[in-house]
Every structure is written in structure tokens, then in C-alpha cells.
Design a protein around this motif. Structure first.
Motif, PDB file in Angstrom:
ATOM      1  N   UNK A   1      29.183  -6.518 -46.556  1.00  0.00           N
ATOM      2  CA  UNK A   1      29.940  -5.452 -45.896  1.00  0.00           C
ATOM      3  C   UNK A   1      29.692  -5.532 -44.392  1.00  0.00           C
ATOM      4  N   UNK A   2      28.438  -5.737 -44.006  1.00  0.00           N
ATOM      5  CA  UNK A   2      28.107  -5.891 -42.589  1.00  0.00           C
ATOM      6  C   UNK A   2      28.768  -7.116 -41.995  1.00  0.00           C
ATOM      7  N   UNK A   3      28.799  -8.203 -42.758  1.00  0.00           N
ATOM      8  CA  UNK A   3      29.398  -9.448 -42.267  1.00  0.00           C
ATOM      9  C   UNK A   3      30.900  -9.297 -42.062  1.00  0.00           C
ATOM     10  N   UNK A   4      31.539  -8.508 -42.934  1.00  0.00           N
ATOM     11  CA  UNK A   4      32.979  -8.286 -42.798  1.00  0.00           C
ATOM     12  C   UNK A   4      33.279  -7.539 -41.504  1.00  0.00           C
ATOM     13  N   UNK A   5      32.543  -6.455 -41.263  1.00  0.00           N
ATOM     14  CA  UNK A   5      32.721  -5.704 -40.021  1.00  0.00           C
ATOM     15  C   UNK A   5      32.443  -6.613 -38.826  1.00  0.00           C
ATOM     16  N   UNK A   6      31.365  -7.391 -38.928  1.00  0.00           N
ATOM     17  CA  UNK A   6      30.959  -8.260 -37.825  1.00  0.00           C
ATOM     18  C   UNK A   6      32.042  -9.284 -37.491  1.00  0.00           C
ATOM     19  N   UNK A   7      32.766  -9.745 -38.505  1.00  0.00           N
ATOM     20  CA  UNK A   7      33.749 -10.804 -38.257  1.00  0.00           C
ATOM     21  C   UNK A   7      34.863 -10.322 -37.336  1.00  0.00           C
ATOM     22  N   UNK A   8      35.285  -9.059 -37.507  1.00  0.00           N
ATOM     23  CA  UNK A   8      36.354  -8.564 -36.630  1.00  0.00           C
ATOM     24  C   UNK A   8      35.819  -8.315 -35.225  1.00  0.00           C
ATOM     25  N   UNK A   9      34.587  -7.809 -35.125  1.00  0.00           N
ATOM     26  CA  UNK A   9      33.988  -7.585 -33.806  1.00  0.00           C
ATOM     27  C   UNK A   9      33.805  -8.903 -33.061  1.00  0.00           C
TER      28      UNK A   9
ATOM     29  N   UNK B   1      44.817 -12.295 -33.439  1.00  0.00           N
ATOM     30  CA  UNK B   1      44.937 -11.362 -34.557  1.00  0.00           C
ATOM     31  C   UNK B   1      44.870 -12.110 -35.877  1.00  0.00           C
ATOM     32  N   UNK B   2      45.570 -13.255 -35.928  1.00  0.00           N
ATOM     33  CA  UNK B   2      45.569 -14.019 -37.178  1.00  0.00           C
ATOM     34  C   UNK B   2      44.168 -14.522 -37.503  1.00  0.00           C
ATOM     35  N   UNK B   3      43.445 -14.970 -36.489  1.00  0.00           N
ATOM     36  CA  UNK B   3      42.072 -15.442 -36.730  1.00  0.00           C
ATOM     37  C   UNK B   3      41.223 -14.293 -37.278  1.00  0.00           C
ATOM     38  N   UNK B   4      41.309 -13.133 -36.612  1.00  0.00           N
ATOM     39  CA  UNK B   4      40.530 -11.977 -37.053  1.00  0.00           C
ATOM     40  C   UNK B   4      40.905 -11.551 -38.458  1.00  0.00           C
TER      41      UNK B   4
END
Lengths: 250, 247
Positions: free
Chosen positions: B174-182, B223-226
Motif C-alpha cells: 500500500x505504501x509502495x503504491x502511494x509512493x509510485x505516484x509521488x 500521467x501515463x507513466x504514473x
């Protein structure tokens, strides 16, 4: 063998001393099946946790005549405590894996245990796919995995329905007779205690202490016949009276 | 999820197209989708767009990896020695609450125009959600797992490998998912502040030459990468949740 000598436990809660268990002395010979009954807060779970080494006693000693074994006790928790990401097989194998037993040997042990607790065909199932009764069977198999001489069970069947519970009781007796372990079972059910045990320890609350013990000389093997036995009913009635805090029987 | 996402995207494209043609918006303000696509092809053929994307993705990956390793290590240290957490929390929170856009110039001053400041910036933003994810996983570990470990006399290492790590996987992911967009935001801030390659560099170049099509193209690319990263982690997280969540 379990030799309990003056064991007591006082918990420290926010600076206050809360006595959980008064000094208790009792000996359980090897191979005996002992049940512990008592109301909530009588320290019966604490007693079991002390024997397992999950709590340190405030006073007294416990000797497990188990010899130089790394894990002298197998423990069956109230809510199974299976690792949810491991299959039935892997959960049963867990104590063997962490003791460094090679796969070839542990495979054979696990297969035998799966058969013993009646889980054939469910080896690859995950805990969440199992019923409560099957989870407890898995937990029992895991507790037996590295063959500890003592099996401690903390209200293992309190979360399963009555019919399953009776089946599991009979299976527990069968497993006990086959393995010859020393068993200590904590339970709320006086019927269960009378049906299973050689000896019933009755504890009372506030502060927790051993009230009295009953020797159960109902014939073995026990079965549905036992539940029709007059002596069984008298024992159950006596135990119930004790728990209600009534006068001592006879 | 993906299909609905793509359908939503198609709807936005249609609305965009309609807006451009119905209201006659001039191309220097809002180029039509096809113009943006043509611009991307042009950049690909003449400005080595793929290389720029690779540079950005590389910085993203290294920074993310650094944040991941540091985040997990810090969470483990904090869980074992709460005094460490109390000592380092002020610094962690300071880094976390300072606007990244304000930290970036400092990092550029210290680390130059190369990939280093971008990597560090990405590591800073990914560290926090990953650290808190692992830490909360460890904090909410069922106490009975500890009992089991003690009955089985597990060593600290066995406890970590067999119980703590798998049990914290869902919150870690869950943390990694949030981190990926940041992380995508952070890498582009770093590149906007000063770079000579990368998507953010093209974005800044497009802005300077009032090349709206390039700017929009780069924004879409980011955006696509994120989005892609989010979907990837979310898929993994959901699979793991099924298996590793507590019963």
C-alpha cells in the motif's frame, strides 16, 4: 511430566499490582490428560502460558521432565493462529522447517500428521478457505509436528459449533491415545473436561487459585456410552456446582 | 478497472477534440489531440524522445529503490528501538512536510545538474509512505504471532523472514503504491528545476518556446507513466492482500 511448584503471577497494570494467580502447586504425571476449568479471570490461561514460557512467573518454578528438547511443549491457541499465507501443509511443516529438518524427512512427518488429524485432500488449502474446526485440526497437527512430550491447549474448541466440537473431542482422545502425550487442556465446558480428562483441576477467580481437583475414573476408551454413564453426570454436576460457587458436593 | 480507465480516457479525448473544433480554440492555446500526437512523433524522430523517457524512468527507478530500501530499513529499526523513532522523527517530518519544490533547488545546488538530485528527491518522497506502511504493518502484527514465535523458540531472523516480512507485505505494498505516484511528481520537479535531458527537460524546453503541443504531450506522457505504475502496484497489492492479509 509437569511439576508446578508454588507458581504465581502478578501483572503490573498502570503501576497497580493485579494478582492473576495465587501460588499453585500441582504435579501432572507423564501421559496424563488434565483438564482445567474455571470462570473467566481464574488464571487458567495464565497457568497454561506460564507452563509454555509465554509469561514469566512472579514466584515459583515449573519443571517439565522433558529432557534436552528444544521445544518441550506444543501449544494450541484459542484461535488457531495459523499463518494465513501458508497452506495447511506449510503451516504444519513450519515447526520442522524452523528446526532445520530436511524436506525429505519433514514430508513424511507432515503426511502422517495430515492423515492423523483428518485433513487429507486439504494439504494445499489456505487457512481462510477452511472452517473453524479444520483450522483447529491444522493447529493441533502443527503443535504435534516436532513431537513435543507435552501438549498445552487453551480453549481450542471454543470457537467451533457443538457438533464439530464433539467430533474434535473424540479425535483428540484418539490422537492422545496414539501419541501418549501429556495433555493440559483449558476449557469453559465442564462436559468437555469430564469427558476427556483423567483429572480435572477446578480453579476459582479473584484471585485465581486452584480450588480442588477431581480424579476421573470413567472407563476408557470413552465414547457416546460414557455420556450415558451416571458417574459422568455426577461429575459434570459437581463441576458445575463448583463453578457456580455453591457448596462442595458430598 | 483498466477497461473503464481507457473508456474514460477516450471520453476525455472526444471532449478535447470537440472543444477545439466547436469553440475554435487557437492551436497555440490548445492544440488538437492529433497535433499533439504529431508533435510526439516529431520529437521521437528528431529529439530522441525515447532516450529522454529512458533517462526519466532510470532516475525514477533508482530513486524509488533507494527510498524503498531506506524506508524498510528505517521501519525495522524504529519498530525494534522506539527511541530511534523519537530521535529521527523530527528530521523525517521536516523532510516530509517541506514542499518538494522548495527542496529541489537546494539539491541541485549540492548535487549538480546530473541524475543525482532527481534520484535523491524521488528517494525523499518515496521513503515516507513506505516507512509508515511497513511500520504500521509491524505495529498491528497480531500479538498471537509473537506467542507462536516464542513457543517455537524462533530466532530473530526466522521471526523476520517467516512472520514479520510476509505479514507486513500488504501495508508495504500500500505504501509502495502511494509512493509510485509521488515518485513521478518528484522526478519531474527535479528535472524542471535544472536538467539537460529527461521528460521534465523537454517540458521546460517546450514551455520556453511556447510549444503547447510538446508541453501537453509531456504532461500526458508523465500521467501515463504514473498511471501505469499505480496499476502495476495495485494489481500486485491486491493479489498479495488476498493471500497475506490476516484471516
Amino acid at each position: 511430566m509437569i511439576e508446578i511448584d508454588g507458581i504465581s503471577k502478578v501483572f503490573q497494570l498502570r503501576g497497580k499490582s493485579v494478582p492473576a494467580l495465587e501460588p499453585l502447586t500441582h504435579a501432572v504425571p507423564e501421559g496424563r490428560f488434565v483438564a482445567v476449568v474455571g470462570p473467566s479471570g481464574c488464571g487458567k490461561s495464565t497457568l497454561l502460558r506460564l507452563i509454555a514460557g509465554l509469561e514469566t512467573p512472579t514466584s515459583g518454578t515449573i519443571r517439565l521432565g522433558a529432557g534436552p528438547v528444544k521445544r518441550p511443549v506444543g501449544f494450541v491457541f484459542q484461535d488457531a493462529v495459523l499463518l494465513p499465507w501458508k497452506s495447511v501443509e506449510a503451516n504444519i511443516r513450519f515447526p520442522l522447517d524452523t528446526a532445520g529438518m530436511e524436506r525429505a524427512r519433514s514430508d513424511a512427518v507432515v503426511r502422517e500428521l495430515v492423515a492423523l488429524v483428518g485433513l487429507r485432500g486439504f494439504e494445499q488449502a489456505l487457512p481462510r478457505q477452511l472452517s473453524g474446526g479444520m483450522r483447529q485440526r491444522t493447529a493441533i497437527a502443527r503443535a504435534l509436528a516436532d513431537d513435543p512430550p507435552i501438549l498445552l491447549m487453551d480453549e481450542p474448541f471454543s470457537a467451533v459449533d457443538l457438533l464439530t466440537r464433539e467430533t474434535l473431542n473424540d479425535e483428540l482422545l484418539r490422537i492422545w491415545q496414539r501419541t501418549g502425550k501429556t495433555v493440559m487442556l483449558v476449557t469453559h465446558s465442564v462436559e468437555e473436561a469430564a469427558y476427556l480428562a483423567d483429572e480435572v483441576m477446578v480453579m476459582s477467580a479473584r484471585p485465581g487459585r486452584l480450588e480442588r481437583t477431581y480424579a476421573v475414573d470413567l472407563p476408557r476408551p470413552r465414547s457416546e456410552e460414557t455420556k450415558l454413564d451416571r458417574a459422568y453426570h455426577e461429575l459434570v454436576a459437581a463441576l458445575r456446582r463448583d463453578l457456580r460457587g455453591g457448596e462442595a458436593p458430598r | 478497472m483498466l477497461i473503464r480507465g481507457l473508456a474514460g480516457l477516450a471520453a476525455i479525448l472526444l471532449a478535447w477534440l470537440a472543444a477545439v473544433h466547436l469553440f475554435g480554440v487557437p492551436g497555440y492555446l490548445l492544440p488538437a489531440p492529433l497535433d499533439v500526437a504529431r508533435r510526439m512523433v516529431f520529437l521521437h524522430e528528431n529529439a530522441r524522445l525515447a532516450d529522454h523517457v529512458a533517462v526519466t524512468l532510470g532516475q525514477l527507478a533508482w530513486g524509488y529503490l533507494l527510498g524503498l530500501v531506506l524506508g524498510i530499513a528505517a521501519a525495522l529499526a524504529f519498530a525494534r528501538a522506539p527511541i530511534l523513532e523519537r530521535l529521527s522523527m523530527p528530521l523525517v517530518l521536516l523532510l516530509q512536510t517541506a514542499p518538494k519544490i522548495a527542496i529541489a533547488p537546494l539539491l541541485l545546488l549540492w548535487l549538480g545538474l546530473g541524475p543525482a538530485p532527481k534520484i535523491v528527491l524521488v528517494a525523499i518522497v518515496t521513503f515516507f509512505p513506505i516507512m509508515t506502511g511497513v511500520l504500521s504493518g509491524l505495529r498491528f502484527l497480531p500479538r498471537s504471532y509473537g506467542d507462536l514465535a516464542r513457543v517455537l523458540r524462533l530466532s530473530a531472523r526466522q521471526r523476520f523472514v517467516h512472520i514479520e516480512l510476509p505479514a507486513t507485505l500488504p501495508t508495504l505494498l500500500a505504501g509502495m503504491t502511494v509512493a509510485s505516484t509521488l515518485a513521478v511528481t518528484a522526478v519531474v520537479i527535479g528535472e524542471l528545476m535544472g536538467a539537460n535531458q529527461g521528460i521534465g527537460y523537454l517540458l521546460a524546453a517546450g514551455q520556453e518556446s511556447a510549444d503547447t503541443a510538446t508541453v501537453i504531450g509531456m504532461v500526458l506522457l508523465l500521467s501515463f507513466i504514473g498511471w501505469g505504475l499505480y496499476e502495476l502496484f495495485e494489481q500486485v497489492r491486491r493479489r498479495t492482500q488476498e493471500r497475506f492479509g490476516h484471516v
